[in-house]
Design a protein around this motif. Structure first.
Motif, PDB file in Angstrom:
ATOM      1  N   PRO A  82      32.642 -53.904  44.288  1.00 25.53           N
ATOM      2  CA  PRO A  82      32.836 -55.371  43.878  1.00 25.53           C
ATOM      3  C   PRO A  82      34.165 -55.818  43.953  1.00 25.53           C
ATOM      4  O   PRO A  82      35.119 -54.983  43.455  1.00 25.53           O
ATOM      5  N   ASP A  83      34.322 -57.068  44.356  1.00 26.17           N
ATOM      6  CA  ASP A  83      35.578 -57.531  44.792  1.00 26.17           C
ATOM      7  C   ASP A  83      36.709 -56.476  45.149  1.00 26.17           C
ATOM      8  O   ASP A  83      37.756 -56.210  44.765  1.00 26.17           O
ATOM      9  N   SER A  84      36.107 -55.604  46.142  1.00 26.61           N
ATOM     10  CA  SER A  84      37.110 -54.840  47.149  1.00 26.61           C
ATOM     11  C   SER A  84      38.460 -55.446  47.467  1.00 26.61           C
ATOM     12  O   SER A  84      38.501 -56.384  48.129  1.00 26.61           O
ATOM     13  N   ARG A  85      39.625 -54.785  46.718  1.00 29.46           N
ATOM     14  CA  ARG A  85      40.936 -55.281  47.496  1.00 29.46           C
ATOM     15  C   ARG A  85      41.202 -54.928  48.743  1.00 29.46           C
ATOM     16  O   ARG A  85      41.912 -55.977  49.498  1.00 29.46           O
ATOM     17  N   HIS A  86      40.470 -54.098  49.740  1.00 34.21           N
ATOM     18  CA  HIS A  86      40.686 -54.068  50.871  1.00 34.21           C
ATOM     19  C   HIS A  86      40.078 -54.869  51.635  1.00 34.21           C
ATOM     20  O   HIS A  86      40.737 -55.512  52.848  1.00 34.21           O
ATOM     21  N   LEU A  87      39.101 -55.349  51.280  1.00 33.72           N
ATOM     22  CA  LEU A  87      38.251 -56.513  51.740  1.00 33.72           C
ATOM     23  C   LEU A  87      39.032 -57.803  51.843  1.00 33.72           C
ATOM     24  O   LEU A  87      39.049 -58.698  52.592  1.00 33.72           O
ATOM     25  N   ARG A  88      39.613 -58.098  50.395  1.00 33.21           N
ATOM     26  CA  ARG A  88      40.393 -59.304  50.111  1.00 33.21           C
ATOM     27  C   ARG A  88      41.507 -59.258  51.030  1.00 33.21           C
ATOM     28  O   ARG A  88      41.895 -60.373  51.507  1.00 33.21           O
ATOM     29  N   LEU A  89      42.174 -58.066  51.256  1.00 35.66           N
ATOM     30  CA  LEU A  89      43.501 -58.011  52.249  1.00 35.66           C
ATOM     31  C   LEU A  89      43.004 -58.509  53.679  1.00 35.66           C
ATOM     32  O   LEU A  89      43.883 -59.105  54.210  1.00 35.66           O
ATOM     33  N   LEU A  90      41.959 -58.021  54.086  1.00 37.39           N
ATOM     34  CA  LEU A  90      41.380 -58.446  55.407  1.00 37.39           C
ATOM     35  C   LEU A  90      41.367 -59.868  55.546  1.00 37.39           C
ATOM     36  O   LEU A  90      41.654 -60.496  56.321  1.00 37.39           O
ATOM     37  N   ARG A  91      40.488 -60.575  54.489  1.00 35.50           N
ATOM     38  CA  ARG A  91      40.207 -61.960  54.495  1.00 35.50           C
ATOM     39  C   ARG A  91      41.559 -62.943  54.468  1.00 35.50           C
ATOM     40  O   ARG A  91      41.844 -63.559  55.136  1.00 35.50           O
ATOM     41  N   GLN A  92      42.665 -62.205  53.790  1.00 34.48           N
ATOM     42  CA  GLN A  92      43.840 -62.928  53.662  1.00 34.48           C
ATOM     43  C   GLN A  92      44.714 -62.896  54.942  1.00 34.48           C
ATOM     44  O   GLN A  92      45.203 -63.566  55.371  1.00 34.48           O
ATOM     45  N   ARG A  93      44.232 -62.077  55.817  1.00 35.50           N
ATOM     46  CA  ARG A  93      44.714 -61.633  57.237  1.00 35.50           C
ATOM     47  C   ARG A  93      44.123 -62.525  58.339  1.00 35.50           C
ATOM     48  O   ARG A  93      44.211 -62.353  59.460  1.00 35.50           O
ATOM     49  N   GLY A  94      43.038 -63.453  57.703  1.00 36.82           N
ATOM     50  CA  GLY A  94      42.130 -64.113  58.643  1.00 36.82           C
ATOM     51  C   GLY A  94      40.885 -63.495  59.338  1.00 36.82           C
ATOM     52  O   GLY A  94      40.300 -63.948  60.170  1.00 36.82           O
ATOM     53  N   VAL A  95      40.414 -62.173  58.878  1.00 34.33           N
ATOM     54  CA  VAL A  95      39.224 -61.376  59.312  1.00 34.33           C
ATOM     55  C   VAL A  95      38.227 -61.766  58.441  1.00 34.33           C
ATOM     56  O   VAL A  95      38.252 -61.822  57.231  1.00 34.33           O
ATOM     57  N   ALA A  96      37.053 -62.226  58.985  1.00 34.74           N
ATOM     58  CA  ALA A  96      35.745 -62.564  58.401  1.00 34.74           C
ATOM     59  C   ALA A  96      35.094 -61.324  58.188  1.00 34.74           C
ATOM     60  O   ALA A  96      35.257 -60.333  58.851  1.00 34.74           O
ATOM     61  N   THR A  97      34.728 -61.178  56.797  1.00 32.23           N
ATOM     62  CA  THR A  97      33.943 -59.694  56.180  1.00 32.23           C
ATOM     63  C   THR A  97      32.637 -60.156  55.526  1.00 32.23           C
ATOM     64  O   THR A  97      32.154 -61.142  55.415  1.00 32.23           O
ATOM     65  N   LEU A  98      31.860 -59.130  55.862  1.00 37.08           N
ATOM     66  CA  LEU A  98      30.413 -58.881  55.669  1.00 37.08           C
ATOM     67  C   LEU A  98      30.167 -57.838  55.091  1.00 37.08           C
ATOM     68  O   LEU A  98      30.428 -56.551  55.535  1.00 37.08           O
ATOM     69  N   VAL A  99      29.331 -57.612  54.064  1.00 35.68           N
ATOM     70  CA  VAL A  99      28.843 -56.272  53.365  1.00 35.68           C
ATOM     71  C   VAL A  99      27.265 -56.150  53.598  1.00 35.68           C
ATOM     72  O   VAL A  99      26.592 -56.983  53.121  1.00 35.68           O
ATOM     73  N   GLY A 100      26.875 -55.046  54.278  1.00 37.34           N
ATOM     74  CA  GLY A 100      25.476 -55.053  54.684  1.00 37.34           C
ATOM     75  C   GLY A 100      25.234 -55.127  55.928  1.00 37.34           C
ATOM     76  O   GLY A 100      25.706 -56.238  56.609  1.00 37.34           O
ATOM     77  N   PHE A 101      24.054 -54.625  56.757  1.00 46.32           N
ATOM     78  CA  PHE A 101      23.735 -54.605  57.990  1.00 46.32           C
ATOM     79  C   PHE A 101      22.217 -55.132  58.039  1.00 46.32           C
ATOM     80  O   PHE A 101      21.628 -54.750  59.148  1.00 46.32           O
ATOM     81  N   ASP A 102      21.875 -56.213  56.989  1.00 46.37           N
ATOM     82  CA  ASP A 102      20.733 -56.867  57.327  1.00 46.37           C
ATOM     83  C   ASP A 102      20.663 -58.013  58.138  1.00 46.37           C
ATOM     84  O   ASP A 102      21.341 -58.025  58.949  1.00 46.37           O
ATOM     85  N   GLY A 103      19.843 -59.036  57.786  1.00 44.87           N
ATOM     86  CA  GLY A 103      19.523 -60.050  58.487  1.00 44.87           C
ATOM     87  C   GLY A 103      21.013 -60.847  59.095  1.00 44.87           C
ATOM     88  O   GLY A 103      21.174 -61.181  60.177  1.00 44.87           O
ATOM     89  N   PRO A 104      21.769 -61.127  58.061  1.00 38.73           N
ATOM     90  CA  PRO A 104      23.184 -61.879  58.568  1.00 38.73           C
ATOM     91  C   PRO A 104      23.942 -61.176  59.515  1.00 38.73           C
ATOM     92  O   PRO A 104      24.582 -61.798  60.392  1.00 38.73           O
ATOM     93  N   PHE A 105      23.739 -59.888  59.822  1.00 39.99           N
ATOM     94  CA  PHE A 105      24.436 -59.166  60.626  1.00 39.99           C
ATOM     95  C   PHE A 105      24.139 -59.660  62.000  1.00 39.99           C
ATOM     96  O   PHE A 105      24.910 -59.778  62.985  1.00 39.99           O
ATOM     97  N   ALA A 106      22.912 -59.656  62.354  1.00 38.21           N
ATOM     98  CA  ALA A 106      22.150 -59.913  63.677  1.00 38.21           C
ATOM     99  C   ALA A 106      22.754 -61.513  63.806  1.00 38.21           C
ATOM    100  O   ALA A 106      22.917 -61.796  64.947  1.00 38.21           O
ATOM    101  N   ASP A 107      22.651 -62.275  62.809  1.00 34.29           N
ATOM    102  CA  ASP A 107      22.902 -63.660  63.185  1.00 34.29           C
ATOM    103  C   ASP A 107      24.359 -63.707  63.616  1.00 34.29           C
ATOM    104  O   ASP A 107      25.004 -64.493  64.380  1.00 34.29           O
ATOM    105  N   LEU A 108      25.368 -62.703  62.809  1.00 30.63           N
ATOM    106  CA  LEU A 108      26.821 -62.585  63.026  1.00 30.63           C
ATOM    107  C   LEU A 108      26.995 -62.448  64.626  1.00 30.63           C
ATOM    108  O   LEU A 108      27.805 -63.096  65.274  1.00 30.63           O
ATOM    109  N   VAL A 109      26.287 -61.228  64.822  1.00 29.99           N
ATOM    110  CA  VAL A 109      26.405 -60.869  66.419  1.00 29.99           C
ATOM    111  C   VAL A 109      25.887 -61.958  67.475  1.00 29.99           C
ATOM    112  O   VAL A 109      26.673 -62.371  68.253  1.00 29.99           O
ATOM    113  N   GLU A 110      24.886 -62.740  66.988  1.00 29.19           N
ATOM    114  CA  GLU A 110      24.401 -63.537  68.108  1.00 29.19           C
ATOM    115  C   GLU A 110      25.375 -65.013  68.179  1.00 29.19           C
ATOM    116  O   GLU A 110      25.336 -65.327  69.348  1.00 29.19           O
TER     117      GLU A 110
END
Length: 543
Positions: A53-81
């Motif tokens: 929860p509230d991963s500081r490593h993911l938070r750092l990525l977002r601060q650098r402009g990286v979009a992040t997602l946890v889990g490879f369910d439905g939203p993952f396919a939408d992100l790829v498409e």
């Protein structure tokens, strides 16, 4: 490996966990790749299976402009498409095994890379077959299942990144494609210690202790190596163990062993590297290159390790560090480093210089971006699976085939023979009134079924095949040859005349270039003017 610059694109990075760069080496490698892409102007998205929860490593990525997602369910396919990704990097083969097919299905043009970090099948076989503690293991069906899945994941990818040339060669030999795996070295920026020999004390072992080889190394060190050191050495120089995952029952392995100090995870290892007189990496099995060794040598802290420890690294025993292959030789090497200031100073300087040459951040970044550019010069395997030319449907294929054949018919006279660089597509050699064959050739005259190992092999294939052929034809799907096989491209450019180059194909006459005073046979009438890019690729000059 040199390629012409490619415009920044969009990259998707997929991993089991957030890039915990301060906890374990594989995550640090992934984090560096994300940094390299961002620095080159790429847009990056990151997806992981799980995250605290509230991963500081993911938070750092977002601060650098990286979009992040946890889990490879439905939203993952939408992100790829919707992401229109040029590149998808899967950290570890098993993540690619689970999710790469989604990318292939939803975004066929996206190139897929498997970042191996290390070869799991190699590490696993060494662990099982090592015969430690008097027990000789044997590979079983579980190991076999993982081996098959790992190799299939590599073979399905458009490229595999490895930490060393050795591991790249192993992958390429097994899958039968010398261009699949590319070596991208690990890097670090550990500063050099200013603490002199006389003010340093102790031996340091750094590792991620959720990694089985490091757990085995603790046991080997505490039970077999340290007892061989003289008591006066052990009392003056304690062993410091630093790293992630140092919990029960791992700490139980060293309970009651004098002179061992458990530290656990620390945010920065540099203070320990700068104070220790020596470091020890007593690995008995494993794979990949060892970041702990790179960091130690960069810090100017001489190291003792095993043949497994130096695998894939350009270092020499006695020149850059000390190597032992059993408990006694390792103990003797530790004692030498702790007591011989002249040897210590020589290794400290030479080891750091070696790491700066092979594992600097700038060097690793350049190699990584070159590998990406080379990969993008090839079609994805999804596109190749349709055909060597096709980029979207039978109708488009017919258009490109027609353009290809028109170019060949205009550039190559009737009743002459040609070699077509391809992967065995029969339609590419179906050219009226001309004799065309695939290249490279098998002994029976058909497609050989593989790419040459290197430029020398490509030139050798050509020198044998040109006895029965007058032209060499490269359709767009094979233009990556001119980047990857630099020596082959130079051979073509210096020894043979290019008679055609446009969006449909590139054609060379297979005869030595004309000497002064000898009139060269011109390109077919109407042939477009062309130029070669710095990487050897060809493009049409606007009229």
């Amino acid at each position: 490996m040199k390629t012409s610059p490619t415009p920044p694109g969009k990259a998707l990075i997929c991993a089991p966990l957030p890039p915990e760069y301060d906890r374990e080496s594989g995550s640090r490698r992934i984090f560096h790749m994300i940094e390299f892409l961002l620095e080159a102007g790429w847009t990056v998205a990151f997806v992981c299976e799980n995250a605290p929860p509230d991963s500081r490593h993911l938070r750092l990525l977002r601060q650098r402009g990286v979009a992040t997602l946890v889990g490879f369910d439905g939203p993952f396919a939408d992100l790829v498409e919707g992401g229109d990704f040029d590149l998808a990097v899967f950290a570890f083969w098993y993540i690619a095994d689970r999710y790469a097919d989604v990318v292939r299905r939803v975004s066929p043009r996206t190139r897929i890379v498997v970042e191996s970090v290390d070869l799991h099948w190699l590490r696993g076989a060494r662990q099982i077959l090592g015969g430690r503690n008097g027990e000789q293991g044997s590979l079983d069906a579980d190991y076999g299942g993982d081996l098959v899945a790992e190799l299939n994941a590599y073979a399905k990818a458009d490229a595999v990144f490895t930490v060393s040339e050795k591991e790249a060669g192993l992958v390429n030999d097994i899958v039968g494609d010398p261009a699949l795996a590319l070596s991208v070295p690990d890097c670090d920026e550990t500063p050099r210690s200013t603490v002199p020999f006389k003010d340093r004390q102790g031996v340091l072992f750094v590792g991620n202790f959720r990694h089985t080889p490091n757990v085995d190394a603790i046991q080997f060190l505490s039970e077999e190596i340290l007892p061989l050191l003289p008591s006066r050495i052990r009392s003056k120089h304690p062993l410091w163990i630093v790293g992630n995952g140092l919990e029960d029952p791992i700490t139980d392995l060293v309970q009651g062993c004098p002179g061992i100090r458990i530290v656990g995870w620390v945010p920065f290892v540099e203070p320990y590297l700068h104070q220790a007189r020596a470091s020890i990496v007593p690995l008995r099995f494993g794979a990949g290159t060892k970041r702990k060794l790179i960091q130690s040598l960069l810090a100017g802290t001489p190291s003792v390790t095993t043949p497994i420890g130096i695998e894939g690294m350009e270092v020499t025993d006695g020149k850059h560090l000390l190597v032992g292959d059993d408990a006694r030789s390792l103990a003797e090497a530790i004692e030498r480093l702790l007591t011989d200031e002249e040897l210590w100073s020589a290794l400290a300087s030479a080891g750091r210089r070696r790491m700066l040459r092979y594992h600097s951040r700038s060097g690793a970044r350049a190699r990584f971006l070159e590998a990406i550019q080379l990969l993008l010069s090839r079609p994805s395997k999804t596109q190749e699976a349709v055909s060597d030319l096709d980029t979207g449907g039978r109708e488009h294929r017919e258009v490109e085939l027609s353009a290809f054949r028109r170019a060949v018919e205009r550039a190559i006279p009737n009743d002459t023979s040609a070699l077509v660089v391809s992967k065995g597509d029969p339609e590419l050699i179906d050219i009226p009134i001309r004799r065309a064959r695939h290249f490279p050739l098998a002994d029976n005259g058909g497609y050989a079924g593989y790419h040459p190992k290197d430029s020398r092999a490509a030139v050798h294939h050509l020198s044998e095949a040109r006895e029965d052929a007058e032209y060499l034809v490269l359709p767009p799907s094979s233009w990556w040859w001119l980047d990857y096989y630099e020596g082959f491209a130079h051979h073509l450019g210096s020894r043979h005349e290019r008679v055609w180059a446009d969006d449909a194909c590139v054609i060379y006459r297979l005869h030595p270039r004309s000497s002064p005073g000898v009139k060269a046979v011109p390109a077919a009438a109407g042939s477009p003017k062309v130029h070669a890019s710095p990487g050897g690729m060809v493009s049409r000059t606007p009229r």
